[in-house]
Write an enzyme that holds these catalytic residues in place. Structure first.
Site, mmCIF file in Angstrom:
data_model
loop_
_atom_site.group_PDB
_atom_site.id
_atom_site.type_symbol
_atom_site.label_atom_id
_atom_site.label_comp_id
_atom_site.label_asym_id
_atom_site.label_seq_id
_atom_site.Cartn_x
_atom_site.Cartn_y
_atom_site.Cartn_z
ATOM 1 N N LYS A 168 0.865 -1.203 0.000
ATOM 2 C CA LYS A 168 0.000 0.000 0.000
ATOM 3 C C LYS A 168 0.888 1.236 0.000
ATOM 4 O O LYS A 168 1.933 1.263 0.637
ATOM 5 C CB LYS A 168 -0.870 -0.090 1.229
ATOM 6 C CG LYS A 168 -1.287 1.062 2.095
ATOM 7 C CD LYS A 168 -0.584 2.215 2.537
ATOM 8 C CE LYS A 168 0.224 2.030 3.760
ATOM 9 N NZ LYS A 168 0.982 3.265 4.149
ATOM 10 N N PRO B 110 9.007 -5.034 1.280
ATOM 11 C CA PRO B 110 10.038 -4.667 2.263
ATOM 12 C C PRO B 110 9.416 -4.452 3.642
ATOM 13 O O PRO B 110 8.309 -3.914 3.759
ATOM 14 C CB PRO B 110 10.620 -3.369 1.699
ATOM 15 C CG PRO B 110 10.348 -3.445 0.227
ATOM 16 C CD PRO B 110 9.042 -4.166 0.093
ATOM 17 N N VAL B 111 10.127 -4.879 4.697
ATOM 18 C CA VAL B 111 9.596 -4.830 6.064
ATOM 19 C C VAL B 111 9.901 -3.465 6.709
ATOM 20 O O VAL B 111 10.988 -2.915 6.553
ATOM 21 C CB VAL B 111 10.240 -5.948 6.919
ATOM 22 C CG1 VAL B 111 9.798 -5.867 8.371
ATOM 23 C CG2 VAL B 111 9.880 -7.312 6.336
ATOM 24 N N GLY B 112 8.881 -2.934 7.409
ATOM 25 C CA GLY B 112 9.073 -1.673 8.127
ATOM 26 C C GLY B 112 9.385 -0.530 7.181
ATOM 27 O O GLY B 112 10.123 0.389 7.498
ATOM 28 N N ALA B 113 8.777 -0.591 5.987
ATOM 29 C CA ALA B 113 9.149 0.310 4.887
ATOM 30 C C ALA B 113 8.134 1.427 4.653
ATOM 31 O O ALA B 113 8.359 2.318 3.839
ATOM 32 C CB ALA B 113 9.293 -0.512 3.606
ATOM 33 N N LEU C 148 5.086 0.432 3.660
ATOM 34 C CA LEU C 148 4.312 -0.205 2.577
ATOM 35 C C LEU C 148 3.253 -1.159 3.121
ATOM 36 O O LEU C 148 2.633 -1.888 2.356
ATOM 37 C CB LEU C 148 5.279 -0.970 1.646
ATOM 38 C CG LEU C 148 6.255 -0.079 0.862
ATOM 39 C CD1 LEU C 148 7.393 -0.925 0.286
ATOM 40 C CD2 LEU C 148 5.539 0.666 -0.263
ATOM 41 N N GLY D 11 3.381 -3.899 4.878
ATOM 42 C CA GLY D 11 3.618 -5.320 4.639
ATOM 43 C C GLY D 11 2.936 -6.207 5.654
ATOM 44 O O GLY D 11 2.318 -7.223 5.306
ATOM 45 N N SER E 59 0.290 -5.445 7.495
ATOM 46 C CA SER E 59 -1.165 -5.333 7.296
ATOM 47 C C SER E 59 -1.608 -6.152 6.086
ATOM 48 O O SER E 59 -2.665 -6.773 6.103
ATOM 49 C CB SER E 59 -1.548 -3.859 7.100
ATOM 50 O OG SER E 59 -1.126 -3.095 8.221
ATOM 51 N N ALA E 60 -0.769 -6.182 5.055
ATOM 52 C CA ALA E 60 -1.106 -6.958 3.841
ATOM 53 C C ALA E 60 -1.222 -8.435 4.178
ATOM 54 O O ALA E 60 -2.184 -9.110 3.797
ATOM 55 C CB ALA E 60 -0.039 -6.739 2.769
ATOM 56 N N ASP F 58 -4.033 0.449 8.944
ATOM 57 C CA ASP F 58 -3.984 0.181 7.498
ATOM 58 C C ASP F 58 -4.705 -1.097 7.106
ATOM 59 O O ASP F 58 -4.928 -1.351 5.920
ATOM 60 C CB ASP F 58 -2.517 0.044 7.042
ATOM 61 C CG ASP F 58 -1.832 1.386 6.866
ATOM 62 O OD1 ASP F 58 -0.589 1.415 6.888
ATOM 63 O OD2 ASP F 58 -2.541 2.405 6.707
HETATM 64 C C1 LIG Z 1 1.306 5.673 8.183
HETATM 65 C C2 LIG Z 1 0.175 4.841 7.663
HETATM 66 O O1 LIG Z 1 0.697 3.647 7.097
HETATM 67 C C3 LIG Z 1 -0.568 5.595 6.569
HETATM 68 O O2 LIG Z 1 -1.487 4.757 5.907
HETATM 69 C C4 LIG Z 1 -0.783 4.453 8.777
HETATM 70 O O3 LIG Z 1 -1.341 5.586 9.401
HETATM 71 C C5 LIG Z 1 -0.130 3.582 9.840
HETATM 72 O O4 LIG Z 1 -0.894 2.408 9.874
HETATM 73 P P1 LIG Z 1 -0.387 1.156 10.740
HETATM 74 O O5 LIG Z 1 1.058 0.889 10.488
HETATM 75 O O6 LIG Z 1 -1.384 0.064 10.546
HETATM 76 O O7 LIG Z 1 -0.474 1.753 12.203
HETATM 77 P P2 LIG Z 1 -0.858 0.966 13.533
HETATM 78 O O8 LIG Z 1 -0.029 -0.272 13.604
HETATM 79 O O9 LIG Z 1 -2.328 0.881 13.642
HETATM 80 O O10 LIG Z 1 -0.352 2.038 14.597
HETATM 81 C C6 LIG Z 1 1.020 2.144 14.921
HETATM 82 C C7 LIG Z 1 1.182 3.448 15.701
HETATM 83 O O11 LIG Z 1 1.079 4.559 14.775
HETATM 84 C C8 LIG Z 1 0.420 5.652 15.406
HETATM 85 N N1 LIG Z 1 -0.754 6.032 14.597
HETATM 86 C C9 LIG Z 1 -1.288 5.183 13.678
HETATM 87 C C10 LIG Z 1 -2.355 5.610 12.911
HETATM 88 C C11 LIG Z 1 -2.887 6.901 13.124
HETATM 89 N N2 LIG Z 1 -3.942 7.358 12.415
HETATM 90 N N3 LIG Z 1 -2.336 7.726 14.059
HETATM 91 C C12 LIG Z 1 -1.277 7.306 14.808
HETATM 92 O O12 LIG Z 1 -0.792 8.063 15.665
HETATM 93 C C13 LIG Z 1 0.057 5.194 16.803
HETATM 94 O O13 LIG Z 1 1.104 5.581 17.679
HETATM 95 C C14 LIG Z 1 0.073 3.689 16.692
HETATM 96 O O14 LIG Z 1 0.381 3.108 17.956
HETATM 97 N N1 LIG Z 2 3.749 -10.215 8.498
HETATM 98 C C1 LIG Z 2 4.542 -9.156 8.753
HETATM 99 N N2 LIG Z 2 5.227 -8.559 7.745
HETATM 100 C C2 LIG Z 2 6.003 -7.465 7.990
HETATM 101 N N3 LIG Z 2 6.180 -6.906 9.215
HETATM 102 C C3 LIG Z 2 5.519 -7.481 10.242
HETATM 103 C C4 LIG Z 2 4.665 -8.606 10.065
HETATM 104 N N4 LIG Z 2 4.133 -8.924 11.261
HETATM 105 C C5 LIG Z 2 4.628 -8.050 12.152
HETATM 106 N N5 LIG Z 2 5.481 -7.192 11.569
HETATM 107 C C6 LIG Z 2 6.217 -6.117 12.264
HETATM 108 O O1 LIG Z 2 5.582 -4.885 11.948
HETATM 109 C C7 LIG Z 2 6.544 -3.851 11.904
HETATM 110 C C8 LIG Z 2 6.170 -2.973 10.774
HETATM 111 O O2 LIG Z 2 6.256 -3.800 9.616
HETATM 112 P P1 LIG Z 2 5.495 -3.359 8.281
HETATM 113 O O3 LIG Z 2 6.194 -3.977 7.123
HETATM 114 O O4 LIG Z 2 4.033 -3.581 8.435
HETATM 115 O O5 LIG Z 2 5.813 -1.813 8.348
HETATM 116 P P2 LIG Z 2 5.255 -0.653 7.504
HETATM 117 O O6 LIG Z 2 5.204 -1.052 6.098
HETATM 118 O O7 LIG Z 2 6.048 0.533 7.866
HETATM 119 O O8 LIG Z 2 3.791 -0.514 8.027
HETATM 120 P P3 LIG Z 2 2.865 0.770 7.765
HETATM 121 O O9 LIG Z 2 3.073 1.225 6.366
HETATM 122 O O10 LIG Z 2 1.526 0.199 8.022
HETATM 123 O O11 LIG Z 2 3.318 1.780 8.771
HETATM 124 C C9 LIG Z 2 7.918 -4.492 11.738
HETATM 125 O O12 LIG Z 2 8.760 -4.121 12.817
HETATM 126 C C10 LIG Z 2 7.641 -5.992 11.770
HETATM 127 O O13 LIG Z 2 8.499 -6.667 12.690
#
Ligand SMILES: C[C@](O)(CO)[C@H](O)COP(=O)(O)OP(=O)(O)OC[C@H]1O[C@@H](n2ccc(N)nc2=O)[C@H](O)[C@@H]1O
Ligand SMILES: Nc1ncnc2c1ncn2[C@@H]1O[C@H](COP(=O)(O)OP(=O)(O)OP(=O)(O)O)[C@@H](O)[C@H]1O
Length: 306
Positions: A17, A111-114, A116, A118, A120-121, A153
């Site tokens: 995403k 990519p992890v923690g990117a 994107l 990942g 949530s997908a 997400d």
């Molecule tokens: C940055 C985005 O990816 C944009 O789509 C999202 O807002 C983040 O979605 P996400 O990774 O699923 O976030 P969550 O895992 O639900 O929340 C992680 C942390 O991000 C912060 N968080 C998240 C969503 C939001 N609207 N406000 C926040 O302040 C909160 O501190 C929360 O504890």
């Molecule tokens: N199935 C999974 N795939 C990737 N990361 C995961 C998964 N399950 C838990 N995590 C943890 O979630 C954290 C964020 O990973 P993710 O790839 O979702 O980050 P992100 O893409 O930045 O998420 P967002 O865009 O929603 O903020 C990582 O530190 C990872 O250890």
């Protein structure tokens, strides 16, 4: 969404995403302390593959991961209960009275923690797959409710395509791909072929939002978190500047970063940007994809010795 399902299990391709627009408002108690958002989500053709297979009754869940870049998922002490796909399995089991006797195998390409989505997908793929594997026939609204309890997400990741998101991101207004808003996004060059610049390092979404409260949005950014992500991860700013100076774009940080997105509709732009990024070591990984896309079924691979 019609995942491939059979007596041996179910397979899903789960897209990443990006946010084509991300406006971040103040934190709200009625949003659980999260920031109010107004965003346009777009699913991107970078696919994780989730495979679910029933395990022996009472044996509980199993999680296995495959892929070159597993980021912090690869740590020896990584707790499987922290994996968002497992959290989705346990939440669905609790909501439906099923035992979580399922083996989850994830082939990671996102990519992890990117930034994107990942995790949530994969969680969305697990929910959609269980709905099929357990013949639940759950309504979208029920799936959305469980998804929103697991992450901001996640509701979008259940649907894919293009969607406006408000609330903390969980209130969705899907955009008709042939509608006015989608056409406007396309005219602005925000749909179609794109390059993702990704990094070994990760950014914590929670930390980015916390830092955003101090740093605030950039004046002209599509993504209000961009200035914060670039402050915490300067290589993202370098990668965006290179694209901008080459006249390629729109270019922006994806979600909470650090990965960057550059819309590159023409092949010569793709070639030029890849060359620039590599010469300047501006990114660690370059992925080409198209957007928007929808989640799609994955034929279940035959596994030997299971
Ligand atoms: C940055 C985005 O990816 C944009 O789509 C999202 O807002 C983040 O979605 P996400 O990774 O699923 O976030 P969550 O895992 O639900 O929340 C992680 C942390 O991000 C912060 N968080 C998240 C969503 C939001 N609207 N406000 C926040 O302040 C909160 O501190 C929360 O504890
Ligand atoms: N199935 C999974 N795939 C990737 N990361 C995961 C998964 N399950 C838990 N995590 C943890 O979630 C954290 C964020 O990973 P993710 O790839 O979702 O980050 P992100 O893409 O930045 O998420 P967002 O865009 O929603 O903020 C990582 O530190 C990872 O250890």
């Amino acid at each position: 969404m019609s995942p491939a399902a059979g007596r041996d299990g179910v397979g899903l391709y789960c897209p990443a995403k990006i946010n084509l627009r991300l406006r971040v408002g103040p934190t709200r108690t009625d949003l659980g302390g999260r920031h109010r958002l107004d965003t346009i989500y777009s699913a991107v053709g970078i696919w994780d593959r989730v495979e679910l297979r029933p395990t022996e009754p009472g044996s509980g869940f199993r999680l296995s991961l495959e892929g070159e870049q597993l980021g912090d998922l690869n740590r020896r002490d990584a707790d499987p209960h922290a994996n968002l796909a497992v959290k989705a399995l346990l939440a669905m089991a609790q909501a439906t009275g099923h035992e979580p006797d399922v083996a989850i195998h994830i082939v990671k390409r996102i990519p992890v923690g990117a930034g994107l989505a990942g995790g949530s997908a994969d969680a969305a793929g697990t929910m959609l797959g269980l709905n099929r594997l357990w013949n639940l026939g759950m309504a979208a609204a029920d799936l959305d409710r469980i998804a929103a309890s697991l992450g901001a997400d996640l509701p979008f990741c259940l649907h894919g395509g293009l969607s406006r998101g408000t609330g903390f991101g969980q209130i969705l207004e899907p955009l008709n791909p042939d509608g006015l808003q989608a056409q406007r996004l396309s005219r602005a060059g925000l749909t179609g072929h794109l390059l993702i610049g990704a990094y070994e390092s990760q950014l914590s979404t929670a930390q980015v939002y916390k830092a955003f409260d101090l740093i605030g949005p950039g004046p002209h950014d599509l993504n209000d978190l961009q200035e914060t992500a670039c402050t915490l991860h300067p290589r993202s700013r370098q990668a965006l500047d290179l694209a901008r100076r080459a006249g390629i774009g729109p270019a922006f940080v994806s979600g909470s970063g650090p990965s960057v997105v550059v819309m590159a509709p023409r092949p010569e732009q793709t070639i030029a940007l890849i060359k620039l990024w590599r010469e300047q070591n501006a990114v660690d990984r370059i992925i080409e994809a198209d957007s928007p896309v929808l989640p799609r079924m994955a034929p279940l691979r035959v596994t030997h010795g299971q």
